[in-house]
Design a protein around this motif. Structure first.
Motif, PDB file in Angstrom:
ATOM      1  N   ARG A 144       0.835  -1.217   0.000  1.00 18.19           N
ATOM      2  CA  ARG A 144       0.000   0.000   0.000  1.00 18.19           C
ATOM      3  C   ARG A 144       0.864   1.259   0.000  1.00 18.19           C
ATOM      4  O   ARG A 144       0.605   2.212  -0.742  1.00 18.19           O
ATOM      5  CB  ARG A 144      -0.907   0.004   1.230  1.00 18.19           C
ATOM      6  N   TRP A 145       1.898   1.251   0.855  1.00 17.92           N
ATOM      7  CA  TRP A 145       2.763   2.434   0.894  1.00 17.92           C
ATOM      8  C   TRP A 145       3.563   2.576  -0.404  1.00 17.92           C
ATOM      9  O   TRP A 145       3.793   3.696  -0.879  1.00 17.92           O
ATOM     10  CB  TRP A 145       3.702   2.354   2.091  1.00 17.92           C
ATOM     11  N   ARG A 146       3.981   1.448  -0.991  1.00 18.30           N
ATOM     12  CA  ARG A 146       4.689   1.535  -2.274  1.00 18.30           C
ATOM     13  C   ARG A 146       3.781   2.097  -3.359  1.00 18.30           C
ATOM     14  O   ARG A 146       4.218   2.900  -4.198  1.00 18.30           O
ATOM     15  CB  ARG A 146       5.207   0.160  -2.683  1.00 18.30           C
ATOM     16  N   ALA A 147       2.517   1.685  -3.364  1.00 18.31           N
ATOM     17  CA  ALA A 147       1.569   2.204  -4.358  1.00 18.31           C
ATOM     18  C   ALA A 147       1.372   3.704  -4.189  1.00 18.31           C
ATOM     19  O   ALA A 147       1.337   4.455  -5.177  1.00 18.31           O
ATOM     20  CB  ALA A 147       0.232   1.472  -4.236  1.00 18.31           C
ATOM     21  N   GLY A 148       1.237   4.158  -2.953  1.00 17.13           N
ATOM     22  CA  GLY A 148       1.063   5.594  -2.728  1.00 17.13           C
ATOM     23  C   GLY A 148       2.269   6.405  -3.145  1.00 17.13           C
ATOM     24  O   GLY A 148       2.137   7.443  -3.810  1.00 17.13           O
ATOM     25  N   GLY A 149       3.465   5.927  -2.782  1.00 19.24           N
ATOM     26  CA  GLY A 149       4.671   6.663  -3.164  1.00 19.24           C
ATOM     27  C   GLY A 149       4.901   6.699  -4.659  1.00 19.24           C
ATOM     28  O   GLY A 149       5.418   7.693  -5.197  1.00 19.24           O
TER      29      GLY A 149
END
Length: 448
Positions: free
Chosen positions: A322-327
């Motif tokens: 999820r954090w990789r997708a947001g970044g």
């Protein structure tokens, strides 16, 4: 002499790109920020402004965006695209609300009026498909579970441009409702037609394109991609959308062969695209609008991270993904510049062009860094918070020890249990000597 000047300038650009790419590879990060800064150095107002090769570089930059999206489309089939779009259309709505509204609000707060608000909403809304495609490839994440979610959001944004750009063009030109509706209908019909052909006749297209000779395969794929991209651009649809759908239509051996042959061309022209973005920016126009652009960049970077996190969570992706997708969604680029360029040409607001340029430059430089470091940074903050929660609290100071009194044993009501030391010590000593005798091959207790 003109040809010689073009060769010298192009040779210098490509050589510098190669050296910057080596530098980025040595320290393990994406070369895109260095390409952009190199473009600033070669552009108007930079250290070494170029003039003879400007037209060639501009055309090469457009080819770079087309090839980036073509290669991205080759990674997925038409069925995958439709499935992801059906599953992720709520994420597209969240993306619009989270990222277009801050841009519109900023324009209204600056007193630029409703048309400028529509323009700046588009600038802050649309992520850079070209930059993100390059970053995902550089980081080796094309096969990650969160990547289809990212691509679905990007495709939804690119398809939304087929609706947004005709509306914006009509607003900027002051066109009536009828003219704007006709333009919008043509754009939607074109995007829908290309997608239908990719879904229905993808196998036939792949069979037509496929060939054992690499030269013929390269020429047919590249020619078909540029042809569809050009037609899409003429019909008010993004050329990037057309190229992406061509990649979706190809499958099997045709897709594998095209991927192998076009990878070096993609890398070359993609680097030219990022340089051209820097070339088109005058460094002197950035300082006056740097603070509002920086504030807007911080807000919309956070909203993009929130968008990617929400979409990946909805798709069942783990927390790290999820954090990789947001970044990965933070970067803005080609579409934002195109939108701002339309407004500048129409003379809507003098400060809009420099603000959009500074804003995009900030996020196109920090975007690759956000894609790489958002997840590690969040994990580090989580570890720090956990360590702070584990710090033991100070216990209250103990009072003076209680002194046993006579009869303090069981049944006497004393504070301490009876002292059994004199009773247990001889028994423990005997037990230790017996166990040592069993372990020691000599037979006696163990001695060092």
């Amino acid at each position: 002499m003109h040809t010689a000047s073009v060769f010298v300038e192009l040779g210098s650009i490509i050589l510098v790109l190669g050296l910057l790419g080596r530098l980025a590879a040595r320290y393990g990060f994406s070369p895109i920020p260095l390409y952009l800064l190199g473009g600033l150095a070669f552009g108007h107002g930079g250290l070494l402004p170029l003039s003879a090769s400007g037209e060639f570089v501009a055309t090469g930059a457009e080819i770079g965006v087309v090839l980036l999206l073509l290669m991205l489309g080759l990674e997925y089939t038409a069925a995958d695209l439709v499935t992801n779009l059906k599953a992720q259309y709520p994420a597209g709505a969240v993306d619009f609300l989270f990222n277009a509204v801050p841009g519109a609000a900023a324009a209204l707060l600056l007193g630029w009026g409703p048309v400028a608000a529509v323009v700046l909403a588009g600038v802050t809304w649309i992520s850079s498909s070209g930059v993100i495609a390059k970053v995902l490839g550089d980081l080796g994440r094309l096969g990650n579970r969160e990547t289809p979610v990212i691509l679905s959001i990007l495709v939804l944004e690119d398809l939304a441009m087929a609706v947004y750009l005709p509306i914006l063009t009509a607003l900027l030109a002051g066109a009536g409702l009828l003219a704007g509706s006709i333009t919008l209908a043509i754009a939607l019909a074109t995007a829908g037609g290309v997608l239908f052909v990719a879904l229905r006749y993808g196998r036939l297209i792949s069979r037509f394109v496929s060939h054992k000779d690499p030269e013929k395969l390269l020429l047919v794929v590249l020619g078909l991609t540029l042809l569809v991209a050009g037609i899409a651009q003429q019909l008010q649809v993004s050329a990037a959308v057309g190229a992406f759908l061509v990649g979706i239509a190809l499958s099997g051996e045709a897709a594998e062969g095209a991927h192998t042959l076009l990878s070096p061309l993609r890398d070359l022209f993609a680097a030219v695209f990022f340089v051209f973005f820097g070339l088109s920016t005058n460094p002197a126009s950035i300082p006056p609008v740097l603070l509002p652009a920086l504030a807007l960049a911080v807000v919309t970077a956070l909203t993009k991270v929130a968008t990617g996190y929400w979409a990946a969570r909805r798709a069942g992706i783990a927390v790290h993904g999820r954090w990789r997708a947001g970044g990965a969604l933070v970067a803005r680029g080609e579409f934002s510049i195109v939108i701002a360029g339309l407004a500048v040409t129409a003379g809507i607001e003098p400060g809009l062009g420099p603000l959009a340029t500074a804003y995009v430059l900030i996020l196109v430089v920090t975007g690759p860094l956000a894609a790489r470091y958002t997840q590690p940074a969040v994990e580090r903050l989580g570890e720090l918070g956990a360590s702070l929660r584990r710090v033991p609290r100070r216990k209250p100071a103990a009072g003076p020890p209680a002194v046993p009194t006579a009869g303090a044993g069981a049944g006497a009501g004393g504070l301490l249990e009876p002292d059994l030391g004199p009773v247990l010590e001889p028994a423990l000593a005997l037990d230790f000597e017996a166990s040592a005798s069993r372990d020691d091959p000599v037979g006696g207790p163990y001695r060092s």
